[in-house]
Design a protein around this motif. Sequence first.
Motif, mmCIF file in Angstrom:
data_model
loop_
_atom_site.group_PDB
_atom_site.id
_atom_site.type_symbol
_atom_site.label_atom_id
_atom_site.label_comp_id
_atom_site.label_asym_id
_atom_site.label_seq_id
_atom_site.Cartn_x
_atom_site.Cartn_y
_atom_site.Cartn_z
ATOM 1 N N TRP A 271 0.846 -1.197 0.000
ATOM 2 C CA TRP A 271 0.000 0.000 0.000
ATOM 3 C C TRP A 271 0.880 1.244 0.000
ATOM 4 N N ASP A 272 0.823 2.003 -1.059
ATOM 5 C CA ASP A 272 1.560 3.261 -1.149
ATOM 6 C C ASP A 272 0.589 4.427 -1.063
ATOM 7 N N GLY A 273 0.903 5.386 -0.215
ATOM 8 C CA GLY A 273 0.084 6.584 -0.132
ATOM 9 C C GLY A 273 -1.177 6.380 0.687
ATOM 10 N N THR A 274 -2.125 7.281 0.471
ATOM 11 C CA THR A 274 -3.377 7.294 1.225
ATOM 12 C C THR A 274 -4.558 7.181 0.276
ATOM 13 N N GLU A 275 -5.474 6.296 0.597
ATOM 14 C CA GLU A 275 -6.716 6.151 -0.164
ATOM 15 C C GLU A 275 -7.830 6.793 0.657
ATOM 16 N N THR A 276 -8.399 7.880 0.146
ATOM 17 C CA THR A 276 -9.468 8.583 0.851
ATOM 18 C C THR A 276 -10.814 8.139 0.302
ATOM 19 N N LEU A 277 -11.665 7.640 1.198
ATOM 20 C CA LEU A 277 -12.946 7.076 0.778
ATOM 21 C C LEU A 277 -14.095 7.750 1.525
ATOM 22 N N SER A 278 -14.993 8.360 0.770
ATOM 23 C CA SER A 278 -16.210 8.921 1.356
ATOM 24 C C SER A 278 -17.258 7.839 1.565
ATOM 25 N N ASN A 279 -17.162 6.777 0.789
ATOM 26 C CA ASN A 279 -18.047 5.619 0.904
ATOM 27 C C ASN A 279 -17.193 4.379 0.693
ATOM 28 N N LEU A 280 -17.647 3.257 1.221
ATOM 29 C CA LEU A 280 -16.898 2.029 0.979
ATOM 30 C C LEU A 280 -17.787 0.811 1.200
ATOM 31 N N THR A 281 -17.357 -0.276 0.589
ATOM 32 C CA THR A 281 -17.935 -1.598 0.836
ATOM 33 C C THR A 281 -16.791 -2.593 0.893
ATOM 34 N N LEU A 282 -16.758 -3.373 1.956
ATOM 35 C CA LEU A 282 -15.790 -4.455 2.100
ATOM 36 C C LEU A 282 -16.575 -5.758 2.098
ATOM 37 N N GLU A 283 -16.211 -6.666 1.193
ATOM 38 C CA GLU A 283 -16.920 -7.946 1.150
ATOM 39 C C GLU A 283 -15.948 -9.093 0.942
ATOM 40 N N TRP A 284 -16.344 -10.290 1.420
ATOM 41 C CA TRP A 284 -15.472 -11.455 1.343
ATOM 42 C C TRP A 284 -16.266 -12.707 1.701
ATOM 43 N N TRP A 285 -15.698 -13.857 1.356
ATOM 44 C CA TRP A 285 -16.186 -15.159 1.802
ATOM 45 C C TRP A 285 -15.217 -15.703 2.852
ATOM 46 N N ALA A 286 -15.739 -16.435 3.840
ATOM 47 C CA ALA A 286 -14.879 -17.050 4.854
ATOM 48 C C ALA A 286 -15.476 -18.379 5.311
ATOM 49 N N ARG A 287 -14.586 -19.279 5.667
ATOM 50 C CA ARG A 287 -14.987 -20.589 6.199
ATOM 51 C C ARG A 287 -14.072 -20.903 7.380
ATOM 52 N N VAL A 288 -14.664 -21.211 8.534
ATOM 53 C CA VAL A 288 -13.914 -21.423 9.777
ATOM 54 C C VAL A 288 -14.022 -22.883 10.203
ATOM 55 N N GLU A 289 -12.879 -23.448 10.578
ATOM 56 C CA GLU A 289 -12.852 -24.830 11.077
ATOM 57 C C GLU A 289 -11.631 -24.986 11.972
ATOM 58 N N ASN A 290 -11.792 -25.693 13.086
ATOM 59 C CA ASN A 290 -10.626 -25.866 13.948
ATOM 60 C C ASN A 290 -9.642 -26.863 13.339
ATOM 61 N N ARG A 291 -8.506 -27.028 13.979
ATOM 62 C CA ARG A 291 -7.446 -27.867 13.411
ATOM 63 C C ARG A 291 -7.803 -29.346 13.392
ATOM 64 N N TYR A 292 -8.847 -29.714 14.119
ATOM 65 C CA TYR A 292 -9.220 -31.129 14.211
ATOM 66 C C TYR A 292 -10.433 -31.461 13.344
ATOM 67 N N GLY A 293 -10.991 -30.445 12.717
ATOM 68 C CA GLY A 293 -12.115 -30.667 11.819
ATOM 69 C C GLY A 293 -13.418 -31.000 12.509
ATOM 70 N N ASN A 294 -13.536 -30.686 13.801
ATOM 71 C CA ASN A 294 -14.762 -31.024 14.526
ATOM 72 C C ASN A 294 -15.380 -29.819 15.242
ATOM 73 N N GLY A 295 -15.043 -28.627 14.794
ATOM 74 C CA GLY A 295 -15.600 -27.432 15.415
ATOM 75 C C GLY A 295 -14.977 -26.189 14.819
#
Length: 399
Positions: A179-203
Amino acid sequence: MKNIASKVLALGIAAVAFTACDDAKNDVIDNMVYISEAATSPASEVVVGKVGEKSKANINVRMAQKATTDTKVQLALDPAVLEAFNKRNDTEYAVIPTEHVSFPAEVIIPAGSSMAEVEVEITSFAGEAGVDYAAPLRLTGAEGLQVSQGSGTFVITLGKTLTQKAPKFFYDNAMTMDWDGTETLSNLTLEWWARVENRYGNGGFSVNNQALFAFQANHELYVRFGDIVYADANGRNLYNFLQIKTMGIDANYDSGNPNEKPLKWGEWIHFAHTFDGATGEVILYVNGVEVNRNNGGADKKFEITGLTMCGSGSQYFRDYIEIAQVRLWRTTRSAAQIAKFMKKEVKYTDPNLVFYLPMNEGEGSVLNDVTGNGHNVTIGSADNGGNNQAYGWTEYTFE
């Protein structure tokens, strides 16, 4: 009396004229040719498969009255149809290249029938990344018949499911964005997909403060799973919710009490956070549906100078978290836009994108910002990172 008679006569003549015109009008309409699907909807979608696979859609070219002789009707692709469709529906479909679509240029409605079924065959192709395509059809002529202005066109849009490999991260993958410099935003949207699982695959959602995004900016924007604010009936803390800290404590908000709206481990979930600078309103969407909103005060702007991802360290980042399709927009996306595009790529060169990380590389240590704005991410590049390889790349279909 004479005047009355004249008026009656005039009315009678007018009525006859009107009836004649009406009959003529009905005669024309009765013999118009049209696309029957267009009478109820201007478009339909055909889902296409992998490159090279063929998909088919059918339309019906109709006449209101049965043809007395074989009637030829001309059918063609017309970019002007798609241009008008895009304007009406606030879409950005591109015309499918002609080599990837086939249909008869001349359709014959046989004598004694009022309809001919037309098969439109689509061959799936790679196309420009993030661009949606469509086949805009127009009836261009018919023997001795007029073409309906309202139902003489039809658009077949190409729907393509989002299939990609996604990386799995752990605490030692903490990373920073170029990231170089400054990004000035009067409006924004942040979106993403996520999937959570513990290291044992049971929670999953094993601890509070599993940070996904921490922006360096004049106003806080910190996104994490869990905080010590909710507990079950036995007093056990629950962390299966998303919390967004932004613009001071009064504007913080989350995806809801997990006793009532729990996030489920092992499932892909889409999130979107929007900010409207004029009003200060923030809205959180889960899987395309609004779940919460708050307000941080009007007339604010974000001045962003950097971003850290997955950076809360070994004490807090204890689960595996897979992430995909991370996008930061310089606009406040609508609910309809979020729901429509969450399961597909968007156009890489959209000028409203600050950065776009599909995270579909499938290997390596660099997550590329496909906008060309240079906001690439090297896995493990944060001070508390060190491991520049994801813990796996698994292919998923988002549908």
